[in-house]
Design an enzyme around this catalytic site. Structure first.
Site, PDB file in Angstrom:
ATOM      1  N   SER A  10       0.805  -1.051   0.044  1.00 25.98           N
ATOM      2  CA  SER A  10      -0.202  -0.041   0.072  1.00 25.98           C
ATOM      3  C   SER A  10       0.838   1.005  -0.138  1.00 25.98           C
ATOM      4  CB  SER A  10      -1.073   0.027   1.204  1.00 25.98           C
ATOM      5  OG  SER A  10      -1.562   1.308   1.228  1.00 25.98           O
TER       6      SER A  10
ATOM      7  N   HIS B 170      -1.182  -0.966  -4.468  1.00 22.09           N
ATOM      8  CA  HIS B 170      -2.272  -0.858  -4.000  1.00 22.09           C
ATOM      9  C   HIS B 170      -2.293   0.854  -3.718  1.00 22.09           C
ATOM     10  CE1 HIS B 170      -5.875  -1.835  -2.167  1.00 22.09           C
ATOM     11  NE2 HIS B 170      -5.856  -1.131  -1.185  1.00 22.09           N
TER      12      HIS B 170
ATOM     13  N   ASP C  10      -4.441   3.585  -2.295  1.00 23.28           N
ATOM     14  CA  ASP C  10      -5.872   3.881  -1.405  1.00 23.28           C
ATOM     15  C   ASP C  10      -6.358   5.198  -1.505  1.00 23.28           C
ATOM     16  OD1 ASP C  10      -6.102   1.625   0.793  1.00 23.28           O
ATOM     17  OD2 ASP C  10      -3.895   1.984   0.989  1.00 23.28           O
TER      18      ASP C  10
ATOM     19  N   MET D 191      -8.831   8.233  -0.898  1.00 25.16           N
ATOM     20  CA  MET D 191      -9.878   8.621  -0.116  1.00 25.16           C
ATOM     21  C   MET D 191     -10.320   9.835  -0.224  1.00 25.16           C
ATOM     22  SD  MET D 191      -7.926   6.989   3.385  1.00 25.16           S
ATOM     23  CE  MET D 191      -6.972   5.588   3.328  1.00 25.16           C
TER      24      MET D 191
ATOM     25  N   HIS E  93      -8.135   1.282  -4.969  1.00 27.95           N
ATOM     26  CA  HIS E  93      -9.090   1.114  -4.031  1.00 27.95           C
ATOM     27  C   HIS E  93      -9.914   2.276  -3.658  1.00 27.95           C
ATOM     28  CE1 HIS E  93     -10.622  -0.119   0.532  1.00 27.95           C
ATOM     29  NE2 HIS E  93     -11.405   0.055  -0.368  1.00 27.95           N
TER      30      HIS E  93
ATOM     31  N   MET F  86     -12.117   4.430  -1.820  1.00 29.79           N
ATOM     32  CA  MET F  86     -13.123   4.862  -0.702  1.00 29.79           C
ATOM     33  C   MET F  86     -13.426   6.079  -0.755  1.00 29.79           C
ATOM     34  SD  MET F  86     -10.302   2.808   2.030  1.00 29.79           S
ATOM     35  CE  MET F  86      -8.769   3.315   0.981  1.00 29.79           C
TER      36      MET F  86
ATOM     37  N   MET G 178     -12.141  -5.845   3.972  1.00 30.90           N
ATOM     38  CA  MET G 178     -11.484  -4.937   4.945  1.00 30.90           C
ATOM     39  C   MET G 178     -11.225  -5.646   6.444  1.00 30.90           C
ATOM     40  SD  MET G 178     -10.711  -2.273   3.151  1.00 30.90           S
ATOM     41  CE  MET G 178      -9.977  -1.235   4.373  1.00 30.90           C
TER      42      MET G 178
ATOM     43  N   PHE H  39      -7.576   5.053   7.793  1.00 27.13           N
ATOM     44  CA  PHE H  39      -6.299   5.343   8.560  1.00 27.13           C
ATOM     45  C   PHE H  39      -5.355   4.096   8.397  1.00 27.13           C
ATOM     46  CE2 PHE H  39      -9.501   7.491  10.752  1.00 27.13           C
ATOM     47  CZ  PHE H  39      -8.871   9.123  10.736  1.00 27.13           C
TER      48      PHE H  39
ATOM     49  N   GLY I  64      -2.028   1.753   9.782  1.00 23.97           N
ATOM     50  CA  GLY I  64      -1.517   1.370  10.765  1.00 23.97           C
ATOM     51  C   GLY I  64      -2.416   0.901  11.958  1.00 23.97           C
TER      52      GLY I  64
ATOM     53  N   ASP J 134      -6.982  -6.113   3.573  1.00 22.52           N
ATOM     54  CA  ASP J 134      -6.376  -4.803   3.750  1.00 22.52           C
ATOM     55  C   ASP J 134      -6.783  -4.428   5.243  1.00 22.52           C
ATOM     56  OD1 ASP J 134      -5.151  -2.578   3.813  1.00 22.52           O
ATOM     57  OD2 ASP J 134      -6.690  -1.667   1.870  1.00 22.52           O
TER      58      ASP J 134
END
Length: 222
Positions: free
Chosen positions: A11, A36, A38, A40, A69, A71, A140, A146, A148, A178
């Site tokens: 990611s 990947h 992410d 957002m 992905h 989101m 998921m 977020f 971590g 993920d």
């Protein structure tokens, strides 16, 4: 149906954004099959990250599978832009799609692989109605928004349920996970049926470096 081989998808959310291209090249050199992204929007999830421009900027320097992905709300409005930017696969959140089947068909019509993501509390009830439109199901294993975060063990049951649905269908659909994917959680998710592992912190912050982090995940897979 034979369990598909393990695919690791670093990611880039966990990478240094100031050295994005270097991170992408390093992932591929370390053996990553996927990259990947992410995406957002600050509405579906609290954070704002990257858009089509990030994929477009990296496409000339990487031959990896670009796994986007989304989101975001109303993902159908942005699919063409991600296709044009070089996405090989686009995954949308089931919770963000009013017309999920139509959106998945839009992705495939553009020449990319179509995926649907399910948040931790979202049941897989709708999957039987769209399995023939899918190439990937993303379970998921944390709540999105977020990096971590700690892995949610309750999602293992869902991975097993999705694996059973896919095996019963006989369709070649990947199961991606993920969130909180480390050498400790990898054997749990792969035993449950996942074969595409999205990992960020455990790779980019690995004490032995990215390549050692990749090796640790592969060694841990069941």
């Amino acid at each position: 149906m034979t369990q598909p081989s393990i695919i690791i998808a670093p990611s880039l959310l966990a990478a240094d954004f100031g050295r994005f291209a270097e991170a992408a090249i390093a992932c591929e050199q370390a053996g990553a099959e996927y990259l990947h992204f992410d995406v957002m929007d600050g509405r579906f999830v609290p954070n704002i990250t990257m858009g089509p421009a990030a994929l477009k900027s990296l496409r000339p320097v990487s031959k990896a599978f670009f796994d986007a992905h989304l989101m975001i709300v109303e993902p159908e409005r942005y699919i063409d832009a991600f296709l044009a930017a070089g996405a090989d696969g686009i995954t949308v959140q089931a919770e963000a799609c009013t017309h999920l089947q139509r959106t998945l068909a839009q992705i495939r019509a553009g020449g990319a692989r179509a995926g649907v993501a399910l948040n931790p509390a979202t049941p897989p009830d709708m999957l039987p109605y769209v399995l023939e439109d899918l190439d990937l199901v993303l379970v998921m294993t944390v709540n999105p928004g977020f990096g971590g975060q700690a892995f949610l063990p309750a999602t293992l049951r869902k991975i097993r349920e999705v694996r059973t649905l896919i095996e019963d269908s006989g369709l070649p659909i990947h199961i991606e996970v993920d969130g909180g994917i480390t050498a400790e959680t990898t054997p749990l998710v792969t035993a449950a049926g996942a074969n595409v592992l999205v990992a960020g912190t455990s790779l980019f912050a690995h004490p032995g470096g990215l390549a050692q982090g990749m090796l640790a995940l592969r060694a841990a897979a069941v």
